[in-house]
Design a protein around this motif. Structure first.
Motif, short mmCIF file in Angstrom:
data_model
loop_
_atom_site.label_atom_id
_atom_site.label_comp_id
_atom_site.label_asym_id
_atom_site.label_seq_id
_atom_site.Cartn_x
_atom_site.Cartn_y
_atom_site.Cartn_z
N SER A 1 -50.06 -50.77 -47.72
CA SER A 1 -49.07 -49.83 -47.22
C SER A 1 -47.82 -49.88 -48.10
CB SER A 1 -48.72 -50.22 -45.77
OG SER A 1 -47.66 -49.44 -45.33
N LEU B 1 -50.45 -43.93 -46.75
CA LEU B 1 -50.07 -45.30 -47.13
C LEU B 1 -48.56 -45.42 -47.21
CD1 LEU B 1 -52.77 -46.01 -49.88
CD2 LEU B 1 -52.28 -47.54 -47.95
N GLY C 1 -46.91 -45.45 -43.94
CA GLY C 1 -47.25 -46.59 -43.09
C GLY C 1 -48.26 -46.26 -42.01
N GLU D 1 -52.44 -49.22 -43.12
CA GLU D 1 -51.89 -50.51 -43.52
C GLU D 1 -52.46 -50.93 -44.86
OE1 GLU D 1 -51.07 -53.13 -40.09
OE2 GLU D 1 -52.35 -54.52 -41.21
#
Lengths: 643, 201, 82
Positions: free
Chosen positions: B34, B49, B52, B55
């Motif tokens: 992330s 990514l 978030g 992960e």
């Protein structure tokens, strides 16, 4: 790419605490869906129609600890994307768009282990609904037997829902399904659904097959062997006709003695009433109305059960789709398809099972067209009428070599019925029942030894309906017609014999009055009021025509006659001319080819088309055809005879 | 007209799903966490990514293993990830991600740690025991002992669970093989031999 | 690669691979693809009905019969000639 999640509509609209969970059973034809349905619900299924359409609806109850769940056996389908209005029904139901029917709370997808490649498409579509779902894989024994393999656990990971393997015919694994039925709301909803774009879909299937270590089953050797013969251009057609002949033989040789036995039973019951009930009108109502009327219909039960057994057996063993394949091209000429032939063929014995077997026809237009013409196929109830008149009035002389006049006339009547059925079907299919865009496709399932249980369940279901539903309508109609024949009560002159008194009563009854009133209508066909009364009586079932005529004839004839035939021959009009000249006999025979004089058929039509309009239409058009046909026959024969 | 064969699978870990992609268009090993991006991934995956929503993405040969934060639902994101992945690959892109592979010795230690630590209770709960046999050229061989008798699926389930755990932490592991211990041959595991073989191809 | 022909033209006993299903009506095309007639699928012409139509095809583990009207919408390349 289809990834929508209709989460909102998946929620049940009522609390489960207050109502039953409803589960939809989805699967392609031949996947073993109905076998599973019967296993889960026993014989407690109710069949009917979806509101407003010709699509059969089956709902059953399955017992689970602490209550029952309702399982709805949806019509077999290869796809949830509707092409025809019938299929729209299924997709509307699943998406909760059907008025008056709530969407199911959960879904069970049934797929055949031996055709898992294809079944994955339907599985993907069901997952797309976003309902709590389980997948049931059937016929795993056949898969293993043919050397195939599926990794069930891997399949669960990929589909994201439980997968249960069963053998429906033996019941293996059914308890696992029952265990899951306890809490359908706890079944997972898939988090991601397979692609719907064809190329991506094909790629998804390939990828999944590899992941589940799919080992496709070897070709079905037995099927390949049988098909080489049964679908061979020459042998296949010969075998096909052999099946037809055996089919008729079974119906007639096995059913006829039973039929006689049942009618004897009802006669005995009628006689008992006549002898033991002091109130004359009540005795007559029970004997001549209830027992005679219902008896003439119930006596067909053995035949109908046998027909259902044979049809269900041929269907489940896999032969019906071959027969349909053989006949498809021929049926295509009039705009129908091979499966319609199977129904029309059954109608040769009796239109009731014939009409009920139209459920396997995917297009409702083809289905209705088939139902509309099925009664034109010469059913066995016409035989007593045909044989009586042919034996009595047609000379048994040779026309050409071994061909005799009587046989030719009988064949001609069968032929006339079949040809008219095809012509009417062709007209319907070109006008009000034009084909929708539903493509023609028909699976050729492997030949399988059917589960006896399934065959008997299907047979029982259909016969039960005939007994109960048609039974009530027929009882009502029988009583109504008895009343027409016996009201108002008149006092016959005292010098009459009992038989003559009966005839006198008939003549002065409502039916007699109607018979006289409609004389102008039937006069061009050469029918007198006696024949008209018998025609009215034969509205319940055709063969009562013989009984009524016999009653009138024996009452009116002075001499002792040993048979109905002789009585008819002896009858004369007031002017001394014979009551049944050749032209009138011809008109009666042709009239019976066309007319829809069968309450059971009307009742079944009403149910299977889910409308009053279609049976009314059938009754009307067949009456018009019967009249015109009778008139033509009468005119031609009169012209030939010069009388 | 034909498309790249691929499908999604759930794993024993509810936070992890994997996409299996055929035809050598996905190669690893590589890990993208992330906040990072990798040009080879579909743009939507990179945004997820960055945001978030994902992960971690672990790339191995023919497989993308995705972990989402625990508070998130797969239902909300899986469809988008699958759609964009399919579009990306069918447009002709190739996903090749390489991060440095650890040596067999390092892997052996790590696997042993896993078997002794986090995995021990998991394995025990399935009524069996697993020991490390060897690590050669990033191929791990483990020994399965005494899975519950009469439970035909136990072997496969157990092996799958371990494999998921190992590969998630060490994407450079090319394959996890299992040897059935002598004792376990009578326990139904042998019948599952054919299921155990083609885990990673 | 061999020429693209319609499935109707493939001889009995031959094996073909579906390139595309293409008809005037999208819903019919969709239905055929849901029956398993998908691009890339291998399909064998098993036999023709005694009267010449429909034809039985073997694909994706099962046998399905189609009339010429339907099979003519399926474009294929012949892989093995009978």
């Amino acid at each position: 790419m289809s990834c929508h999640e209709p989460a909102g509509q998946a929620e049940p609209s009522g609390s489960l605490a207050t109502r039953q969970a409803r589960i939809a059973l989805i699967g392609s034809p031949n996947a073993g869906k109905t076998t599973l349905f019967n296993r889960l619900t026993g014989l407690r299924a109710k069949t009917g129609n979806y509101p407003g359409v010709t699509v059969t609806r089956s709902v059953g109850q399955a017992s689970v600890p602490g209550g029952t769940v309702s399982i709805e056996d949806l019509p077999g389908t290869y796809s949830l994307t509707p092409v025809s209005p019938d299929e729209q029904v299924v997709s509307d139901l699943l998406e909760g768009k059907m008025d008056g029917v709530e969407p199911p709370d959960a879904a069970i997808v049934v797929c055949d282990a031996t055709t898992i490649e294809r079944s994955l498409i339907l599985v993907g579509q069901v997952l797309d609904l976003g309902l709590p779902t389980i997948v049931v894989i059937t016929m795993v024994d056949e898969l293993a037997h043919r050397g195939g393999f599926i990794d069930k656990e891997k399949m669960e990971n990929i589909l994201g829902v439980p997968v249960v393997e069963i053998v429906g015919t033996k019941g293996t694994g059914v308890d696992d399904v029952k265990g899951l039925l306890r809490d359908p709301m706890a079944w997972p909803k898939p988090v991601v659904t397979p692609p719907s774009e064809p190329a991506e879909q094909a790629a998804w299937i390939d990828s999944v097959l590899e992941a589940i270590s799919h080992n496709p089953p070897a070709g079905h050797k037995r099927t390949a062997w049988f098909d080489r013969i049964l679908l061979n251009p020459i042998l296949g057609v010969l075998f096909f006709f052999l099946v037809l002949i055996i089919f008729f033989q079974i119906i007639f040789t096995l059913a006829t003695p039973l039929q006689d036995y049942i009618s004897g039973l009802f006669d005995a019951a009628g006689d008992w009433c006549t002898e033991n009930i002091q109130i004359d009108w009540l005795a007559s109502l029970l004997a001549d109305g209830v027992f005679a009327g219902v008896g003439t219909v119930i006596q067909f039960l053995p035949q109908i059960i046998l027909l259902f057994l044979v049809v269900s057996f041929l269907e489940n063993i896999g032969y019906m789709s071959r027969a349909a394949l053989v006949m498809d091209r021929a049926m295509g000429v009039v705009g129908l398809e091979g499966r319609c032939f199977v129904s029309l063929f059954s109608s040769y014995a009796c239109a009731v099972p014939g009409i009920m077997s139209t459920r396997t026809i995917p297009s409702s237009r083809d289905r209705i067209a088939t139902i509309m013409v099925a009664p034109l196929m010469t059913c066995s109830a016409r035989l007593p009428v045909y044989t009586l008149f042919i034996a009595t009035f047609i000379p048994n002389e040779s026309v050409w070599g071994p061909l005799r006049a009587q046989g030719l006339v009988l064949f001609g009547l069968y032929f006339l019925g079949a040809v008219s059925a095809m012509i009417v079907a062709a007209i319907l299919k070109r006008t009000s029942l034009k084909s929708d865009k539903l493509p023609f496709y028909m699976e050729m399932p492997p030949y399988r030894i059917p589960g006896i249980r399934l065959v008997f369940t299907q047979c029982w279901d259909s016969s039960k309906y005939f007994l109960r539903k048609a039974g009530t309508i027929i009882l009502g109609a029988s009583i109504a017609i008895w009343i027409l024949l016996h009201v108002p009560v008149v006092t016959p002159p005292e010098n009459l014999t009992d038989q003559q008194a009966v005839s006198y009563q008939l003549e002065h009854s409502v039916a007699g009055t109607i018979g006289r009133t409609v004389e102008p209508v039937f006069e061009p066909l050469g029918f007198n009021w006696e024949i008209n009364v018998a025609l009215i009586g034969s509205l319940t079932a055709r063969e009562t025509f013989v009984a009524t005529l016999g009653q009138i004839a024996s009452a009116e004839s002075d001499d002792d006659v040993s048979s109905v035939g002789e009585a008819l021959q002896a009858q004369t009009n007031p002017d001394g001319s014979p009551m049944y000249p050749p032209a009138t006999v011809g008109a009666i025979l042709v009239f019976f080819v066309f007319a829809l004089q069968c309450m059971s058929t009307v009742a079944v039509m009403r149910r299977e088309t889910n409308s009053r309009r279609w049976p009314a239409f059938a009754f009307t058009y067949m009456f018009v055809l019967a009249w015109i046909g009778g008139f033509i026959a009468h005119t031609i024969i009169t012209a030939i005879n010069g009388s | 007209m034909t498309a790249i064969p691929m499908h999604a699978e759930q794993t024993a870990d509810p936070a992890v799903m994997r996409w299996v992609v055929r035809g050598d268009v996905v190669t690893g090993p590589g890990v993208i966490n992330s906040g990072q991006e990798d040009a080879a991934l579909p743009p939507e995956w990179n945004s997820a990514l960055t945001a978030g929503e994902i992960e971690q993405v672990i790339v191995t040969d023919g497989e993308l293993r995705v972990r989402i934060p625990e508070q998130r639902q797969w239902r909300d994101i899986a469809g988008n990830l699958q759609g964009s992945l399919s579009k990306h690959l069918n447009e002709g892109h190739v996903i090749a991600v390489k991060t440095d592979a650890r040596s067999d010795e390092e892997l052996a230690t790590a696997v042993q740690n896993l078997l002794d630590g986090p995995l021990a209770s998991y394995v025990a709960s399935h009524g069996g025991k697993i020991t490390l046999d060897s690590v050669v050229d990033s191929v791990v061989t483990v020994r399965l002992i005494g899975a519950c008798k009469g439970c035909a699926s136990a072997g496969a389930t157990l092996k799958q669970g371990i494999e998921d755990q190992l590969r998630e932490n060490y994407p450079e592991i090319k394959q996890v093989r299992s040897i059935d211990d002598k004792d376990s041959k009578t326990s139904g595991l042998a019948e599952n031999g054919r299921k155990l073989l083609p885990f990673i191809s | 690669m061999s020429d693209i022909v319609t499935l109707t033209e493939v001889e009995k006993g031959s094996v073909a691979v579906i390139v595309q299903v293409d008809g005037p009506d999208d819903s019919v095309v969709a239905r055929l693809s849901h029956l398993g007639f998908l691009p890339g699928t291998r399909i064998k012409v098993v036999r023709r009905a005694p009267l010449g139509d429909p034809t039985v095809f073997e694909l994706r583990g099962n046998q399905m019969s189609l009339r010429k009207r339907e099979s003519s919408t399926i474009k294929v390349t012949v892989e093995e000639v009978a």
